[in-house]
Design a protein around this motif. Structure first.
Motif, mmCIF file in Angstrom:
data_model
loop_
_atom_site.group_PDB
_atom_site.id
_atom_site.type_symbol
_atom_site.label_atom_id
_atom_site.label_comp_id
_atom_site.label_asym_id
_atom_site.label_seq_id
_atom_site.Cartn_x
_atom_site.Cartn_y
_atom_site.Cartn_z
ATOM 1 N N LEU A 89 49.978 80.923 -19.931
ATOM 2 C CA LEU A 89 49.229 80.381 -21.065
ATOM 3 C C LEU A 89 48.854 78.915 -20.823
ATOM 4 C CD1 LEU A 89 51.127 81.822 -24.181
ATOM 5 C CD2 LEU A 89 48.859 82.470 -23.367
ATOM 6 N N ILE A 90 49.796 78.144 -20.266
ATOM 7 C CA ILE A 90 49.538 76.717 -20.032
ATOM 8 C C ILE A 90 48.396 76.527 -19.036
ATOM 9 C CG2 ILE A 90 50.496 74.590 -19.079
ATOM 10 C CD1 ILE A 90 53.236 75.478 -20.133
ATOM 11 N N ILE A 91 48.480 77.229 -17.905
ATOM 12 C CA ILE A 91 47.483 77.011 -16.856
ATOM 13 C C ILE A 91 46.105 77.516 -17.303
ATOM 14 C CG2 ILE A 91 47.690 79.176 -15.559
ATOM 15 C CD1 ILE A 91 47.712 75.641 -14.052
ATOM 16 N N SER A 92 46.077 78.604 -18.054
ATOM 17 C CA SER A 92 44.779 79.127 -18.505
ATOM 18 C C SER A 92 44.195 78.257 -19.625
ATOM 19 C CB SER A 92 44.906 80.570 -18.978
ATOM 20 O OG SER A 92 45.859 80.698 -20.014
ATOM 21 N N ALA A 93 45.063 77.647 -20.439
ATOM 22 C CA ALA A 93 44.568 76.739 -21.485
ATOM 23 C C ALA A 93 43.844 75.554 -20.851
ATOM 24 C CB ALA A 93 45.731 76.253 -22.354
ATOM 25 N N VAL A 111 36.433 82.784 -18.809
ATOM 26 C CA VAL A 111 36.497 83.354 -17.455
ATOM 27 C C VAL A 111 37.327 82.449 -16.542
ATOM 28 C CG1 VAL A 111 35.133 83.961 -15.421
ATOM 29 C CG2 VAL A 111 34.279 84.544 -17.706
ATOM 30 N N GLY A 112 37.120 81.154 -16.660
ATOM 31 C CA GLY A 112 37.898 80.219 -15.856
ATOM 32 C C GLY A 112 39.384 80.317 -16.147
ATOM 33 N N GLY A 113 39.726 80.439 -17.431
ATOM 34 C CA GLY A 113 41.138 80.578 -17.795
ATOM 35 C C GLY A 113 41.742 81.867 -17.253
ATOM 36 N N VAL A 114 40.975 82.947 -17.314
ATOM 37 C CA VAL A 114 41.468 84.232 -16.807
ATOM 38 C C VAL A 114 41.683 84.173 -15.291
ATOM 39 C CG1 VAL A 114 40.812 86.645 -16.424
ATOM 40 C CG2 VAL A 114 40.469 85.601 -18.668
ATOM 41 N N VAL A 115 40.743 83.551 -14.582
ATOM 42 C CA VAL A 115 40.874 83.455 -13.122
ATOM 43 C C VAL A 115 42.135 82.671 -12.744
ATOM 44 C CG1 VAL A 115 39.847 82.462 -11.038
ATOM 45 C CG2 VAL A 115 38.410 83.698 -12.679
ATOM 46 N N ALA A 116 42.344 81.523 -13.402
ATOM 47 C CA ALA A 116 43.516 80.700 -13.084
ATOM 48 C C ALA A 116 44.817 81.438 -13.390
ATOM 49 C CB ALA A 116 43.449 79.399 -13.893
ATOM 50 N N SER A 117 44.860 82.088 -14.535
ATOM 51 C CA SER A 117 46.072 82.817 -14.915
ATOM 52 C C SER A 117 46.334 84.000 -13.983
ATOM 53 C CB SER A 117 45.932 83.310 -16.358
ATOM 54 O OG SER A 117 47.021 84.110 -16.725
ATOM 55 N N THR A 118 45.281 84.692 -13.598
ATOM 56 C CA THR A 118 45.449 85.855 -12.724
ATOM 57 C C THR A 118 45.938 85.432 -11.337
ATOM 58 O OG1 THR A 118 43.651 86.961 -13.912
ATOM 59 C CG2 THR A 118 44.308 87.902 -11.803
ATOM 60 N N LEU A 119 45.421 84.311 -10.841
ATOM 61 C CA LEU A 119 45.884 83.821 -9.531
ATOM 62 C C LEU A 119 47.371 83.469 -9.587
ATOM 63 C CD1 LEU A 119 42.876 81.567 -8.427
ATOM 64 C CD2 LEU A 119 43.571 83.783 -7.475
ATOM 65 N N MET A 120 47.779 82.860 -10.687
ATOM 66 C CA MET A 120 49.208 82.532 -10.807
ATOM 67 C C MET A 120 50.046 83.797 -10.963
ATOM 68 S SD MET A 120 50.891 79.429 -12.927
ATOM 69 C CE MET A 120 50.639 78.311 -11.564
ATOM 70 N N GLY A 269 44.382 84.769 -23.661
ATOM 71 C CA GLY A 269 45.122 84.124 -24.749
ATOM 72 C C GLY A 269 45.190 82.618 -24.591
ATOM 73 N N GLY A 270 45.453 82.144 -23.382
ATOM 74 C CA GLY A 270 45.546 80.706 -23.151
ATOM 75 C C GLY A 270 44.218 80.006 -23.368
#
Length: 372
Positions: A89-93, A111-120, A269-270
């Motif tokens: 949540l933090i990284i995607s926010a 989309v940017g938040g989803v990409v970052a969260s998915t990579l993590m 969510g983030g």
């Protein structure tokens, strides 16, 4: 997978939904009993509880918790305990705010938040599935990495731990009005405006599009888990991975897919959390402030059922919205610090009274194809 196993899992899910609904009713009744007999104070509290602004705040607060909870359900149902939801949540926010500031579009921000969260989430999956690391420790590591990385990146990019996206989500009426489609931008907007004037429930027709997406995601998650082959594989991977392996399904691939899906959902969510306000707050525990851990509690209270998790989330978010209103209007003659504990204490009480969580049998256990 045997029919008995499927039936047993369906029964567990149904009980979770019933328990969540019962919990919501119980807390509302408990609140009424507590304030009963105190005259004007009781009326004031009930007035705030059933005000449109409280429901609107509860819906907004539910979005990040519900999406993270759905992600946690998929991961843990597959046998991987993902307590790194807070970190996702933090990284995607932050990523949502950064992508929005660059592109000017909140949807590209999501989309940017989803990409970052998915990579993590992919990093978490590799560590846990490929290198067989302890899932609890790896989840904590993901949280701590995000807790340090997101404010640091914000400091580097924006010059401050707090950053502005420059845009927020429009409400549903504004979204239709801007669509330019004749029927949607006129008749539908007029109907939503009329429905929005309804006391209390009118907030449902003035919400952000992310609130409606949350309800869609809950229904889609329930359908996926209970009515699709992938859902049956996920459940079997968490209950009896050896049987799934014997049936010719790659357990590791199923678990990778489930963990990545948890990253996608937590990413939505983030991003929804930060872009609903148009900013990222990286000071202290960040603007996420424990919502990922609360999400874990909600899906445990909902017994891994997406509908039960949503009801649990609405319970917590409703109480959280109520305590904000109580603090703002100073209705109760008790310290503000105690008012802030209302949602947390209530959830613990409900969890103790109604919590009958059944953890997947193989949750937290590693598995390699062909092992005995």
């Amino acid at each position: 997978m045997s029919a008995d196993l499927g039936g047993r899992l369906d029964a567990v899910g149904t009980r979770g939904a019933v328990a969540g609904a019962a919990a919501l009713v119980a807390v509302l009744a408990l609140g009424g009993l507590v304030v009963a007999g105190s005259g004007g104070t009781a009326a004031a509290v009930l007035g705030l509880l059933f005000s449109k602004s409280t429901l609107a705040a509860a819906l907004r607060l539910s979005v990040p918790i519900a999406f993270a909870a759905l992600g946690g359900i998929f991961a843990e149902k597959s046998g991987v305990i993902n307590i790194g939801l807070e970190g996702l949540l933090i990284i995607s926010a932050f990523a949502g705010v950064y992508a929005t500031s660059v592109t000017g579009s909140v949807w590209l921000g999501v989309v940017g938040g989803v990409v970052a969260s998915t990579l993590m989430a992919l990093l978490f999956a590799i560590v846990c599935i490929e290198f067989r690391a302890d899932q609890i420790i790896a989840g904590l590591a993901i949280w701590l990495i995000a807790l340090g990385l997101a404010p640091f990146a914000s400091q580097v990019v924006f010059g401050s731990k707090n950053a502005s996206a420059g845009a927020t989500f429009p409400d549903i009426q504004q979204l239709f009005a801007d669509s330019g489609v004749p029927v949607l931008s006129t008749a539908v907007v007029s109907a939503l405006d009329t429905l929005g004037s309804i006391p209390f429930f009118g907030a449902l027709f003035e919400a952000s599009p992310m609130v409606y997406l949350m309800f869609v995601a809950v229904g889609a998650s329930w359908w996926t888990l209970n009515r699709t082959s992938f859902g049956r594989w996920v459940r079997a991977s968490g209950e009896n991975p050896r049987a799934l392996d014997t049936a010719g399904v790659d357990v590791s691939r199923v678990r990778y897919a489930a963990v990545l899906l948890s990253g996608v959902l937590a990413g939505v969510g983030g991003a929804a959390l930060s872009l609903s306000l148009g900013q990222f707050v990286g000071n202290g525990p960040t603007m996420v402030n424990g919502k990922g851990f609360i999400a874990i509690v909600t899906y445990l209270l909902g017994n891994y059922n997406p509908v039960g998790a949503l009801l649990s989330t609405m319970l917590f978010a409703g109480l959280d919205a109520l305590q904000f209103s109580l603090q703002g209007q100073d209705v109760l003659a008790i310290p503000q610090s105690l008012v802030r504990t209302i949602p947390y204490v209530s959830v613990i009480v409900v969890l103790a009274l109604f919590g009958r969580t059944r953890i997947p049998e193989a949750a937290g256990e590693h598995y390699e194809s062909g092992e005995e």
